[in-house]
Design an enzyme around this catalytic site. Structure first.
Site: not given
Ligand code: ASP
Length: 331
Positions: A242, A219, A191
């Site tokens: 993230t 989700r 992210t």
């Molecule tokens: N934080 C994000 C999520 O749980 C995933 C990620 O950081 O890649 O959707």
């Protein structure tokens, strides 16, 4: 982490006759120091983002340097990654859910505490831009699913196929086993959360993601949840996250970090405490990653994560760099 001493009201400095490192090294020179050094001078402008998304921070810096707002900086920085088809964790090209649909989450927050978010939205390439429209053009904070998509069309966003051939092929391959096993730092935790302080000293942040690859349909993680994936308080600072969103939601991670800074912790100390709180609730788990980054009102930055491997980008007058991040678990 970045801390510089600035000379204030120095005619030599104002005339550009000495360089910044030299200015810093002059701090003990009484002639200059007696009236010129102000160690509390804010370090602005500055932008930081999760991971090594250098094109995003470069874009955000361009906006900040030309006098643009931190809100425009974070949006435009995030948009760069959303548009990159090779980035399989954000925007176009993101990995789909287990049914083959790419669903995107994003949020944005400004200096006045205004915020907007879209959750589980399909067919729109820039969810952060739709989130900004939610913030600015509706009385709401969050729009989800079909409602968010419909709103985006009303605002002139085009319908776009987000599933690239690469992501489709990988999903078809994944379906053969349908085994959900996130690979730390690589498979699906990328992210982009991006924070900025502009020349006025105002703070904004944005966060955008396709979420976990092959997630259950519907989700939603932490990234579009204000307080979890992102929080901005213009008096104090901002934080973003993230990693495994479920754990960030459980501790309202970004809000927690900003509140810890309010209590006097540095961005680094606050990020460390945020990760420790998560680990305290997951004593036997070592198989997941979370990374936090934070900036305070002075422009000082910090970051901390669970597993080695996380880095964050920063761009300020100190330069454009990828910063290593210390981790709770060691290699
Ligand atoms: N934080 C994000 C999520 O749980 C995933 C990620 O950081 O890649 O959707």
């Amino acid at each position: 982490m970045q801390r510089r001493n600035f000379l204030k009201n120095s005619s030599v400095a104002a005339a550009g006759l000495i360089s910044t490192p030299l200015m810093a090294s002059c701090k003990n020179n009484t002639e200059l120091n007696s009236k010129a050094v102000d160690t509390t001078e804010p370090i602005i402008p500055v932008t930081i983002c999760t991971w090594n998304f250098k094109n995003a921070t470069a874009k955000a810096w361009e906006v900040l340097e030309s006098g643009g707002s931190s809100l425009n900086a974070v949006q435009q920085g995030a948009m760069i990654e959303e548009a990159d088809v090779n980035n399989q964790t954000v925007g176009i090209g993101g990995r789909p859910d287990r049914e083959g649909n790419v669903t995107l989450d994003a949020c944005i927050m400004d200096k006045d505490g205004n915020c907007g978010a879209v959750l589980c939205m399909q067919n729109i390439a820039s969810p952060v831009s739709v989130a900004r429209k939610v913030m600015e053009d509706t009385p709401h904070v969050m729009l989800a699913g079909k409602g968010a998509e419909k709103f985006a069309y009303e605002k002139g966003f085009e319908k776009t196929n987000l599933l690239t051939e690469q992501s489709r092929k990988e999903w078809v391959e994944w379906k053969k086993t349908s085994e959900y096993k996130p690979i730390i730092n690589i498979e699906n935790h990328d992210t982009i959360g991006i924070l900025a302080i502009d020349k006025n000293g105002d703070i904004a942040g944005a966060c955008t993601t396709s979420g976990m690859g092959y997630k259950y349909a519907g989700r939603v993680g932490d990234s579009p949840i204000i307080g979890a994936g992102l929080f901005v308080d213009n008096e104090i600072g901002a934080a973003t996250a993230t990693g495994v969103g479920e754990e960030v939601v459980r501790t309202v991670g970004s809000f927690l970090i900003v509140e810890l800074m309010r209590q006097g912790k540095s961005p680094q100390e606050a990020c460390e405490e945020g990760v420790k709180r998560i680990m305290a609730k997951n004593k036997d788990r070592t198989d997941f990653q979370i990374g936090f980054i934070a900036v305070n009102k002075k422009g000082e930055t910090g970051a901390y994560c669970i597993q080695p491997g996380f880095t964050y980008r920063s761009y300020s007058n100190d330069g454009h760099m990828n910063n290593p991040v210390d981790s709770f678990l060691k290699a």
